[in-house]
Design an enzyme around this catalytic site. Structure first.
Site, PDB file in Angstrom:
ATOM      1  N   LYS A  13     -46.532  46.076  12.793  1.00 45.95           N
ATOM      2  CA  LYS A  13     -45.577  47.152  13.138  1.00 45.95           C
ATOM      3  C   LYS A  13     -45.788  48.397  12.267  1.00 45.95           C
ATOM      4  CE  LYS A  13     -41.704  44.955  12.464  1.00 45.95           C
ATOM      5  NZ  LYS A  13     -42.208  43.663  11.946  1.00 45.95           N
ATOM      6  N   ARG A 127     -56.227  34.408   3.212  1.00 48.97           N
ATOM      7  CA  ARG A 127     -56.230  35.544   2.280  1.00 48.97           C
ATOM      8  C   ARG A 127     -55.852  35.100   0.864  1.00 48.97           C
ATOM      9  NH1 ARG A 127     -53.278  38.729   5.084  1.00 48.97           N
ATOM     10  NH2 ARG A 127     -51.268  38.509   4.079  1.00 48.97           N
ATOM     11  N   ARG A 139     -49.423  38.304  -4.631  1.00 50.28           N
ATOM     12  CA  ARG A 139     -48.037  38.808  -4.591  1.00 50.28           C
ATOM     13  C   ARG A 139     -47.085  37.669  -4.228  1.00 50.28           C
ATOM     14  NH1 ARG A 139     -48.644  43.394  -0.407  1.00 50.28           N
ATOM     15  NH2 ARG A 139     -46.672  42.487   0.211  1.00 50.28           N
TER      16      ARG A 139
END
Length: 293
Positions: A13, A127, A139
């Site tokens: 998005k 990832r 993260r």
């Protein structure tokens, strides 16, 4: 154009919103950013939000809608906007409808980016694994565990909006698993069908790009046209060569055939002559024998 982008976390998005901002000259309105800006500006709604956040509470829908109301009145939102992160629930969508009706504005489109959740989780897992192999810091909000929770939250709170806007004939569904540029083109086609108009600046850029494409096509056509006569000449040369060979072979063949015919004719003549000569000789012998008797 006034647009809402719907889709689970990781559906793209944010990327598509930025591309729409560039193309249509509209603004992307993020509720988080708007809240922070309202608090920093010290607006009445911002001060109310600051008080609620300071006490650790969630900012209620009426306050968020008030901040959105102030924001879309600003000059840069005149051409339209994309709502990012709002509405998240059906009550928020209903409140937004009331706000837009009060301002004599209408929502043009709700674009749903539909994705495969298991594929999203697989991407995040890959990832994270690659980052750990490279000893890079992962993260806290970019892990399969966090994404699983966010997807569950989306399904329970936001997914009902798909039915809400579908009933109001505002919803358009795009396959978010396609390549980024393919998703962009699909959204653009949908918006054009709904009557979207690109700003003149972008239209001019597109117009400039068009002659360049035509020129490129013209060059290609010229190149092809140049190659075509060359091919024709080459083909003609081959045909001429073939014809020359036939021309050389023709007389030889004719001579050979003529020679064979001549030999055959001569042989026939010689045989006839020999037969005639032999017959005469035999006749003479018979005559001589008769004379002796």
């Amino acid at each position: 154009m006034r647009i809402i982008l719907l889709g689970p976390p990781g559906s793209g998005k944010g990327t598509q919103a930025q591309l729409l901002v560039q193309r249509y000259g509209i603004v992307q309105l993020s509720t988080g950013e708007m809240l922070r800006a309202a608090v920093a500006a010290g607006t009445p709604v911002g001060l109310k939000a600051k008080e609620i956040m300071a006490s650790g509470g969630l900012v209620p829908d009426d306050v968020v809608v008030g901040i959105i109301s102030d924001r879309i009145d600003q000059p840069d939102a005149k051409n339209g906007f994309i709502l990012d992160g709002f509405p998240r629930t059906v009550p928020q969508a209903e409140a937004l409808d009331v706000l837009l009706k009060h301002k004599h504005l209408k929502l043009d489109a709700v674009i749903e980016l539909r994705v495969n959740e298991s594929a999203l989780l697989s991407r995040v897992e890959t990832r994270v694994a690659q980052m750990r192999e490279r000893d890079e810091e992962v993260r806290l909000d970019d892990t399969p565990e966090v994404l699983t929770k966010r997807l569950a939250s989306y399904r329970s709170q936001t997914e009902p909006l798909i039915h809400y806007y579908s009933e109001r004939r505002k919803l358009s569904t795009i396959d978010g698993m396609m390549a980024i540029d393919e998703v962009t083109r699909a959204i653009h086609r949908q918006l054009l069908a709904l009557g979207a108009v690109e700003p003149k600046t972008h239209a001019r850029s597109a117009a400039k790009a068009a002659p360049a494409k035509k020129a490129k096509a013209g060059k290609t056509a010229t190149r092809k046209a140049a190659k075509k006569p060359a091919k024709t000449v080459k083909k003609g040369a081959k045909s001429a060569k073939k014809a020359a060979k036939s021309a050389v072979k023709g007389p030889k063949k004719a001579a050979k055939t003529a020679g064979k015919k001549a030999v055959k004719k001569a042989a026939k003549k010689a045989v006839k002559k020999a037969i005639k000569k032999g017959a005469k000789k035999a006749a003479k012998k018979v005559t001589k024998k008769r004379a002796k008797r």
